[in-house]
Design a protein around this motif. Structure first.
Motif, PDB file in Angstrom:
ATOM      1  N   ALA A  36      19.542  19.053  20.522  1.00 25.82           N
ATOM      2  CA  ALA A  36      18.175  19.584  20.457  1.00 25.82           C
ATOM      3  C   ALA A  36      18.224  21.083  20.201  1.00 25.82           C
ATOM      4  N   TRP A  37      17.202  21.570  19.500  1.00 27.45           N
ATOM      5  CA  TRP A  37      17.080  22.992  19.185  1.00 27.45           C
ATOM      6  C   TRP A  37      15.644  23.433  19.399  1.00 27.45           C
ATOM      7  N   ARG A  38      15.473  24.714  19.707  1.00 27.65           N
ATOM      8  CA  ARG A  38      14.134  25.283  19.897  1.00 27.65           C
ATOM      9  C   ARG A  38      14.052  26.608  19.152  1.00 27.65           C
ATOM     10  N   ARG A  39      12.877  26.817  18.571  1.00 32.10           N
ATOM     11  CA  ARG A  39      12.548  28.110  17.950  1.00 32.10           C
ATOM     12  C   ARG A  39      11.079  28.352  18.243  1.00 32.10           C
ATOM     13  N   GLY A  40      10.806  29.302  19.119  1.00 31.37           N
ATOM     14  CA  GLY A  40       9.413  29.538  19.521  1.00 31.37           C
ATOM     15  C   GLY A  40       8.869  28.289  20.173  1.00 31.37           C
ATOM     16  N   THR A  41       7.785  27.738  19.619  1.00 32.39           N
ATOM     17  CA  THR A  41       7.170  26.523  20.174  1.00 32.39           C
ATOM     18  C   THR A  41       7.622  25.255  19.460  1.00 32.39           C
ATOM     19  N   MET A  42       8.479  25.401  18.449  1.00 34.75           N
ATOM     20  CA  MET A  42       8.982  24.230  17.710  1.00 34.75           C
ATOM     21  C   MET A  42      10.255  23.721  18.377  1.00 34.75           C
TER      22      MET A  42
ATOM     23  N   TRP B  11      16.886  29.587  15.617  1.00 34.72           N
ATOM     24  CA  TRP B  11      17.006  28.325  16.350  1.00 34.72           C
ATOM     25  C   TRP B  11      18.078  28.454  17.421  1.00 34.72           C
ATOM     26  N   ARG B  12      17.746  27.995  18.631  1.00 37.39           N
ATOM     27  CA  ARG B  12      18.681  28.000  19.760  1.00 37.39           C
ATOM     28  C   ARG B  12      18.950  26.563  20.188  1.00 37.39           C
TER      29      ARG B  12
ATOM     30  N   TYR C 205      13.088  21.602   8.776  1.00 37.16           N
ATOM     31  CA  TYR C 205      13.846  20.827   7.788  1.00 37.16           C
ATOM     32  C   TYR C 205      15.094  21.583   7.332  1.00 37.16           C
ATOM     33  N   ARG C 206      14.998  22.904   7.220  1.00 41.00           N
ATOM     34  CA  ARG C 206      16.191  23.691   6.868  1.00 41.00           C
ATOM     35  C   ARG C 206      17.242  23.572   7.973  1.00 41.00           C
ATOM     36  N   LEU C 207      16.788  23.556   9.233  1.00 42.42           N
ATOM     37  CA  LEU C 207      17.724  23.352  10.334  1.00 42.42           C
ATOM     38  C   LEU C 207      18.426  22.006  10.181  1.00 42.42           C
ATOM     39  N   LEU C 208      17.657  20.952   9.890  1.00 38.05           N
ATOM     40  CA  LEU C 208      18.249  19.619   9.732  1.00 38.05           C
ATOM     41  C   LEU C 208      19.259  19.579   8.587  1.00 38.05           C
ATOM     42  N   ASP C 209      19.046  20.380   7.568  1.00 36.42           N
ATOM     43  CA  ASP C 209      19.967  20.434   6.427  1.00 36.42           C
ATOM     44  C   ASP C 209      21.070  21.481   6.603  1.00 36.42           C
ATOM     45  N   SER C 210      21.048  22.222   7.703  1.00 38.03           N
ATOM     46  CA  SER C 210      22.020  23.305   7.920  1.00 38.03           C
ATOM     47  C   SER C 210      23.418  22.746   8.160  1.00 38.03           C
ATOM     48  N   SER C 211      24.404  23.592   7.969  1.00 35.82           N
ATOM     49  CA  SER C 211      25.789  23.176   8.191  1.00 35.82           C
ATOM     50  C   SER C 211      26.020  22.800   9.654  1.00 35.82           C
ATOM     51  N   THR C 212      25.305  23.437  10.577  1.00 35.39           N
ATOM     52  CA  THR C 212      25.453  23.128  11.999  1.00 35.39           C
ATOM     53  C   THR C 212      25.109  21.667  12.272  1.00 35.39           C
ATOM     54  N   VAL C 213      23.945  21.238  11.821  1.00 37.63           N
ATOM     55  CA  VAL C 213      23.504  19.859  12.058  1.00 37.63           C
ATOM     56  C   VAL C 213      24.313  18.893  11.205  1.00 37.63           C
ATOM     57  N   GLN C 214      24.546  19.238   9.951  1.00 35.23           N
ATOM     58  CA  GLN C 214      25.268  18.336   9.058  1.00 35.23           C
ATOM     59  C   GLN C 214      26.708  18.104   9.517  1.00 35.23           C
ATOM     60  N   ALA C 215      27.380  19.147   9.995  1.00 39.06           N
ATOM     61  CA  ALA C 215      28.757  18.988  10.488  1.00 39.06           C
ATOM     62  C   ALA C 215      28.779  18.078  11.715  1.00 39.06           C
ATOM     63  N   TRP C 216      27.815  18.270  12.618  1.00 41.19           N
ATOM     64  CA  TRP C 216      27.753  17.421  13.807  1.00 41.19           C
ATOM     65  C   TRP C 216      27.463  15.967  13.423  1.00 41.19           C
ATOM     66  N   LEU C 217      26.531  15.749  12.483  1.00 38.71           N
ATOM     67  CA  LEU C 217      26.226  14.378  12.046  1.00 38.71           C
ATOM     68  C   LEU C 217      27.426  13.739  11.382  1.00 38.71           C
ATOM     69  N   ALA C 218      28.123  14.488  10.532  1.00 34.37           N
ATOM     70  CA  ALA C 218      29.307  13.946   9.866  1.00 34.37           C
ATOM     71  C   ALA C 218      30.348  13.524  10.890  1.00 34.37           C
ATOM     72  N   GLU C 219      30.526  14.323  11.923  1.00 34.69           N
ATOM     73  CA  GLU C 219      31.473  13.986  12.987  1.00 34.69           C
ATOM     74  C   GLU C 219      31.006  12.746  13.743  1.00 34.69           C
ATOM     75  N   SER C 220      29.713  12.658  14.000  1.00 29.08           N
ATOM     76  CA  SER C 220      29.160  11.520  14.742  1.00 29.08           C
ATOM     77  C   SER C 220      29.255  10.225  13.942  1.00 29.08           C
ATOM     78  N   LEU C 221      29.131  10.320  12.622  1.00 29.04           N
ATOM     79  CA  LEU C 221      29.152   9.141  11.757  1.00 29.04           C
ATOM     80  C   LEU C 221      30.521   8.917  11.132  1.00 29.04           C
ATOM     81  N   GLU C 222      31.498   9.714  11.514  1.00 31.01           N
ATOM     82  CA  GLU C 222      32.846   9.668  10.937  1.00 31.01           C
ATOM     83  C   GLU C 222      33.409   8.250  10.915  1.00 31.01           C
ATOM     84  N   GLY C 223      33.870   7.870   9.737  1.00 32.19           N
ATOM     85  CA  GLY C 223      34.546   6.599   9.587  1.00 32.19           C
ATOM     86  C   GLY C 223      33.648   5.391   9.682  1.00 32.19           C
ATOM     87  N   ARG C 224      32.379   5.589   9.657  1.00 28.04           N
ATOM     88  CA  ARG C 224      31.470   4.436   9.765  1.00 28.04           C
ATOM     89  C   ARG C 224      30.802   4.181   8.441  1.00 28.04           C
TER      90      ARG C 224
END
Length: 180
Positions: free
Chosen positions: A57-63, A40-41, A161-180
């Motif tokens: 946003a991320w891309r892998r091949g045509t996904m 994923w890039r 779905y593994r990308l969505l559960d990855s530490s990369t996405v989860q860390a960004w979401l946690a930062e985005s939702l921080e304190g809310r």
């Protein structure tokens, strides 16, 4: 001697063109950034500005996978998004095509620890395509995700779905939702 010059000039021209082509390809690859272990890039948020901040946003091949928080947008702060109609309304599938249509009923979904629903959609009238819209929530904040690509390929879908559960996405979401 003249023929020799023409041959050498031709070979030189071909080599210069090939080098320029390879340099262009290398430049495009570098602009895409490094890929993670699954390929994923990160890509730039491709959609126009609206009432919410751009996501990631991320891309892998045509996904492609698009994710963004919509702070304070959840319709039901106690239970989050629980109906297919809510998923239709809040996911960003309309950014792919305004004329999208549900392909089936939705189902329970999870991104990390956040519960919600997902639903498969058809879009693109001339060339029908599919996207999965996912809406999960935390308190009164919504996270909308869209997976676009060959969703009939279960391995591709599982990788998204593994990308969505990855530490990369989860860390960004946690930062985005921080304190809310």
């Amino acid at each position: 001697m003249r023929r020799r010059f023409v041959v050498q000039a031709t070979i030189t021209g071909v080599l210069v063109a090939a080098t320029a082509g390879l340099a262009t390809i290398a430049h495009e690859r570098m602009a895409e950034g490094p890929a993670d272990d699954a390929g994923w890039r990160t890509i730039a948020w491709p959609f126009p500005r609206d009432g919410f901040p751009p996501g990631r946003a991320w891309r892998r091949g045509t996904m492609e996978v698009y994710v963004r928080p919509k702070l304070g947008f959840c319709g039901n702060c106690d239970t989050g998004g629980v109906t297919d109609e809510e998923v239709d309304r809040v996911t960003d599938v309309d950014l792919l095509d305004q004329r999208f249509a549900p392909a089936n009923d939705g189902s329970f979904a999870r991104i990390g620890a956040l519960p919600g629903r997902s639903r498969l959609y058809r879009y693109g009238m001339s060339t029908p395509r599919h996207a999965e819209g996912i809406a999960v929530s935390q308190k009164c904040d919504l996270v909308a995700a869209v997976i676009a690509g060959d969703l009939a390929d279960e391995q591709q879908r599982a990788s998204a779905y593994r990308l969505l559960d990855s530490s990369t996405v989860q860390a960004w979401l946690a930062e985005s939702l921080e304190g809310r």
